[in-house]
Write an enzyme that holds these catalytic residues in place. Structure first.
Site, PDB file in Angstrom:
ATOM      1  N   ASP A 126       0.828  -1.194   0.000  1.00 23.30           N
ATOM      2  CA  ASP A 126       0.000   0.000   0.000  1.00 23.30           C
ATOM      3  C   ASP A 126       0.871   1.255   0.000  1.00 23.30           C
ATOM      4  OD1 ASP A 126       0.690   0.639   2.689  1.00 23.30           O
ATOM      5  OD2 ASP A 126      -0.876  -0.677   3.440  1.00 23.30           O
ATOM      6  N   LYS A 127       0.218   2.381  -0.182  1.00 20.29           N
ATOM      7  CA  LYS A 127       0.931   3.648  -0.374  1.00 20.29           C
ATOM      8  C   LYS A 127       1.915   3.949   0.749  1.00 20.29           C
ATOM      9  CE  LYS A 127       0.071   8.622  -0.963  1.00 20.29           C
ATOM     10  NZ  LYS A 127      -0.955   9.688  -0.980  1.00 20.29           N
TER      11      LYS A 127
END
Length: 263
Positions: A126-127
């Site tokens: 994820d980011k």
């Protein structure tokens, strides 16, 4: 009288695949050959730029046999690329996608100077997460590494606040119910402890969406940093942040063995 429909042949080839396994949609064929993504393939097909066995095909839902079809783009033959895999030390703040509708930086920004075939990420980070992310044009390897049956371990180093005691670490391996889903780690251990926070090592055999973050939230623990450091025996090592390097033949064989593709 009801008749059972004839079963499709599942005769295996020398590579362990049946003829039926090689029958895929045309966009997937172009992706499996390492030419482009399925989304890009659909655009090429709809634009009338893709041919199969000497005729233009504009239907993106058309099926082809990878082992016998002759596929062209703009009249040039598309041949299977050599199967390769590269590792990226993903920086924090990048999304794992090729094209982001919100215009955010993506992991493909790190692959701009990579000279090779089209590659897809194996899984995602994820980011806010960092570390080891693999890309490949070998869809068989990617599927095997992501399959929970293969039990290929992913190892993460996680900075947490507050400092977690042994009981909290044990609860992560025993299992926590998060949003009605039972989540558990294969192993958890303390790495080092500071005055206000600590680093722990978490190993997962299968990754659910935001699994580690959700488990920590259930324990009322803040995740300050999350770095994937290994997949199976493949270690991130000293690869600089944002850098990319191809895997060696030995590393590729090791991944394939761990995924159950090779002995």
């Amino acid at each position: 009288m009801n008749r059972r429909p004839p079963q499709k042949s599942r005769e295996r080839t020398r590579t362990g695949e049946s003829a039926q396994d090689k029958r895929v949609t045309l966009p997937r064929a172009l992706s499996k050959l390492g030419y482009c993504s399925r989304t890009q393939a659909e655009r090429l097909i709809e634009a009338g730029r893709v041919g199969v066995d000497g005729r233009i095909v504009t239907d993106a839902s058309a099926w082809v046999r990878l082992d016998v079809a002759s596929i062209t783009v703009d009249g040039a033959a598309v041949a299977a690329e050599k199967k390769i895999c590269v590792m990226l030390n993903k920086p924090r703040g990048l999304v794992t996608t090729r094209n982001d509708p919100e215009g955010r930086p993506t992991v493909y920004d790190c692959l701009r100077d990579f000279d090779g075939p089209f590659l897809s990420p194996i899984g995602r980070l994820d980011k806010a997460s960092e570390g080891l992310l693999l890309f490949t044009n070998d869809t068989h390897l990617a599927q095997a590494l992501l399959d929970p049956i293969s039990h290929v371990a992913k190892t993460y180093h996680v900075q947490v606040n507050p400092i977690m005691d042994d009981e909290m670490l044990a609860r992560m391996t025993a299992g926590l119910v998060c949003d009605g889903e039972l989540l558990k780690a294969t192993s958890v251990r303390s790495l080092r402890t500071g005055d206000r926070n600590a680093w722990i090592e978490v190993e997962l055999n299968e990754g659910r969406n935001r699994q580690i973050r959700r488990m920590l939230e259930a324990l009322d623990v803040e995740c300050l940093r999350l770095v994937r450091v290994a997949i199976g025996d493949l270690v991130l090592g000293e690869l600089p942040k944002g850098a990319v390097r191809p895997l060696t033949e030995i590393e590729m064989k090791g991944l394939r063995r761990r995924a159950g593709i090779e002995r």
